[in-house]
Design an enzyme around this catalytic site. Structure first.
Site, mmCIF file in Angstrom:
data_model
loop_
_atom_site.group_PDB
_atom_site.id
_atom_site.type_symbol
_atom_site.label_atom_id
_atom_site.label_comp_id
_atom_site.label_asym_id
_atom_site.label_seq_id
_atom_site.Cartn_x
_atom_site.Cartn_y
_atom_site.Cartn_z
ATOM 1 N N HIS A 112 -9.138 4.161 2.357
ATOM 2 C CA HIS A 112 -9.280 4.980 3.635
ATOM 3 C C HIS A 112 -11.022 5.145 3.880
ATOM 4 C CE1 HIS A 112 -5.435 6.010 3.474
ATOM 5 N NE2 HIS A 112 -5.269 6.968 4.388
ATOM 6 N N CYS A 134 -11.283 3.429 -2.186
ATOM 7 C CA CYS A 134 -10.185 3.901 -1.874
ATOM 8 C C CYS A 134 -10.072 3.348 -0.371
ATOM 9 C CB CYS A 134 -10.258 5.590 -1.505
ATOM 10 S SG CYS A 134 -8.632 6.243 -0.535
ATOM 11 N N CYS A 167 -4.201 -1.312 -2.779
ATOM 12 C CA CYS A 167 -4.279 0.314 -2.670
ATOM 13 C C CYS A 167 -4.951 0.582 -4.099
ATOM 14 C CB CYS A 167 -2.833 0.922 -2.640
ATOM 15 S SG CYS A 167 -2.763 2.583 -3.187
ATOM 16 N N GLU A 181 -6.904 10.694 7.999
ATOM 17 C CA GLU A 181 -5.536 10.774 8.500
ATOM 18 C C GLU A 181 -5.672 11.913 9.619
ATOM 19 O OE1 GLU A 181 -2.590 10.817 5.418
ATOM 20 O OE2 GLU A 181 -3.347 8.924 4.757
ATOM 21 N N ASP A 231 0.801 -1.296 -0.005
ATOM 22 C CA ASP A 231 0.011 -0.086 -0.005
ATOM 23 C C ASP A 231 0.931 1.046 -0.059
ATOM 24 O OD1 ASP A 231 -2.463 1.724 0.223
ATOM 25 O OD2 ASP A 231 -2.062 1.679 2.487
ATOM 26 N N SER A 232 0.310 2.343 -0.439
ATOM 27 C CA SER A 232 1.100 3.440 -0.459
ATOM 28 C C SER A 232 1.378 4.292 1.028
ATOM 29 C CB SER A 232 0.153 4.511 -0.854
ATOM 30 O OG SER A 232 -1.139 4.718 -0.432
HETATM 31 N N1 I24 Z 1 -5.338 7.250 9.538
HETATM 32 C C1 I24 Z 1 -4.402 7.044 8.449
HETATM 33 N N2 I24 Z 1 -3.349 7.453 8.264
HETATM 34 C C2 I24 Z 1 -2.698 8.197 9.262
HETATM 35 C C3 I24 Z 1 -4.880 7.915 10.728
HETATM 36 C C4 I24 Z 1 -3.483 8.523 10.494
HETATM 37 N N3 I24 Z 1 -3.357 9.149 11.566
HETATM 38 C C5 I24 Z 1 -4.480 8.970 12.346
HETATM 39 N N4 I24 Z 1 -5.290 8.225 11.851
HETATM 40 N N5 I24 Z 1 -1.732 8.811 9.125
HETATM 41 O O1 I24 Z 1 -5.050 6.177 7.542
HETATM 42 C C6 I24 Z 1 -0.824 8.732 8.011
HETATM 43 C C7 I24 Z 1 0.638 9.294 8.115
HETATM 44 N N6 I24 Z 1 1.355 8.689 8.761
HETATM 45 C C8 I24 Z 1 0.989 6.977 8.927
HETATM 46 C C9 I24 Z 1 1.961 6.334 9.692
HETATM 47 O O2 I24 Z 1 3.396 6.591 9.374
HETATM 48 C C10 I24 Z 1 3.572 8.061 9.494
HETATM 49 C C11 I24 Z 1 2.748 8.768 8.594
HETATM 50 C C12 I24 Z 1 -6.236 5.450 7.585
HETATM 51 C C13 I24 Z 1 -5.913 4.065 8.326
HETATM 52 C C14 I24 Z 1 -6.758 2.870 8.083
HETATM 53 C C15 I24 Z 1 -6.320 1.852 9.007
HETATM 54 C C16 I24 Z 1 -6.572 7.812 12.308
HETATM 55 C C17 I24 Z 1 -6.673 6.364 12.773
HETATM 56 C C18 I24 Z 1 -6.114 5.719 13.849
HETATM 57 C C19 I24 Z 1 -6.135 4.642 14.102
HETATM 58 C C20 I24 Z 1 -6.790 3.847 13.409
HETATM 59 C C21 I24 Z 1 -7.614 4.269 12.313
HETATM 60 C C22 I24 Z 1 -7.268 5.674 11.962
HETATM 61 F F1 I24 Z 1 -5.331 6.703 14.556
HETATM 62 F F2 I24 Z 1 -7.951 6.025 10.908
HETATM 63 N N1 DGL Z 2 -4.285 3.920 -0.327
HETATM 64 C C1 DGL Z 2 -4.651 4.796 -1.374
HETATM 65 C C2 DGL Z 2 -5.854 4.175 -2.108
HETATM 66 O O1 DGL Z 2 -6.531 3.504 -2.031
HETATM 67 C C3 DGL Z 2 -5.352 6.105 -0.626
HETATM 68 C C4 DGL Z 2 -4.044 7.009 -0.057
HETATM 69 C C5 DGL Z 2 -3.238 7.444 -1.169
HETATM 70 O O2 DGL Z 2 -3.368 8.217 -1.902
HETATM 71 O O3 DGL Z 2 -2.113 7.157 -1.128
HETATM 72 O O4 DGL Z 2 -6.201 4.831 -3.145
#
Ligand code: I24
Ligand code: DGL
Length: 268
Positions: free
Chosen positions: A186, A184, A73, A152, A10-11
């Protein structure tokens, strides 16, 4: 029987929505996951770059003897699946065909809508996949570039989230779809808000759930399912922070500990 791990890429961390389904639907299988959080999001990037990055992740997984590969992804699937299928010797699946099949099954009025990142929507891969099976089906596509950042931000339960979702999905108020594909990784986290905004007469399709259901069929078809008794040694790799990855992954998948390691981009 084949007890080798299944590779997932995944990305970033969104692909964990697919992995959570593996733990649920295929608990005997071992997961080897790599998320490229250092270069996420892929959604706004040029297609050529997504192909390059995805190939690097695939090579990393292939070095570890995986039996099958899942592009967990939508963006990477839209950009790179066709090329990967030509180049790889192991079975590889993406998240777009399974979601498309489920949507065809669910629609009663022959009108399906799809939401995803800009790259996914502009690729028209969902429309192609659906209309290749049934050219009579009408497909409406809508990019929702604000949704992944919303998840996020962590504020995906809030009234602000509801407002952003309602605003973004407004174009679908004028189309007559009875099925909406969450195209997607997310978006399953926004599922209840999306359902609320769209109303109960719309069936939402979670591409991740459908992908794991198809993975299950393929494992049986190729006689590659893992046996029940083997101890599972799931391994997760991230190109960014192990700590942040671990916090999200353990929370999301309700695990007390996970094996997570950092990978340098230069080692990909
Ligand atoms: N959810 C996602 N990405 C994040 C996040 C999140 N931060 C809080 N939550 N951060 O994606 C992206 C950037 N980070 C990633 C880790 O490495 C460093 C950079 C959705 C995840 C789907 C499983 C909210 C959050 C959470 C716990 C569980 C689920 C969730 F804190 F959405
Ligand atoms: N994982 C990507 C997707 O399902 C979403 C996050 C991104 O843009 O990298 O399209």
């Amino acid at each position: 029987m084949d007890n080798r791990p299944i590779g997932f890429l995944d990305s970033g961390v969104g692909g964990l929505t697919v992995v959570r389904e593996v733990f649920k639907q295929l608990p005997n299988e071992t997961v080897l996951f790599i998320g490229d959080s250092a270069r996420a999001p892929y959604g706004p990037r040029p297609k050529s770059q997504i192909i390059e990055f995805t190939k690097q992740l695939v090579n990393f997984l292939l070095k570890q003897d995986i039996k099958m590969l899942v592009i967990a992804c939508n963006t990477a699937t839209a950009a790179a699946l066709d090329i990967l299928k030509e180049e790889l010797m192991i079975p590889v699946i993406g998240v777009i065909l399974p979601g498309s099949r489920a949507a065809i099954k669910a629609t009663q009025n022959g009108h399906i809508s799809v939401i995803g990142t800009a790259v996914t929507i502009e690729s028209h891969r969902y429309t192609q996949a659906i209309q290749a099976k049934d050219s009579q089906i009408l497909v409406s596509e809508l990019a929702c570039p604000r949704f992944a950042p919303l998840v996020e931000s962590g504020g995906y339960h809030t009234p602000v989230a509801k407002k952003i979702v309602a605003e973004s999905l407004r174009p679908l108020k004028f189309t007559k779809q009875d099925v909406l594909i969450l195209g997607c990784t997310h978006y399953p986290l926004l599922r209840s808000i999306i359902q609320n905004v769209m109303g109960d007469n719309i069936t939402l399709i979670d591409s991740g759930i459908e992908t794991v259901a198809e993975l299950s069929v393929l494992l049986d078809y190729f006689n590659m399912s893992a046996s029940q008794s083997t101890p599972k040694d799931h391994r997760f790799y991230t190109t960014a922070s192990v700590k942040l990855f671990g916090e999200i992954a353990m929370d999301w998948m309700n695990q007390k500990s996970l094996s997570i390691e950092h990978v340098e981009l230069k080692d990909l």
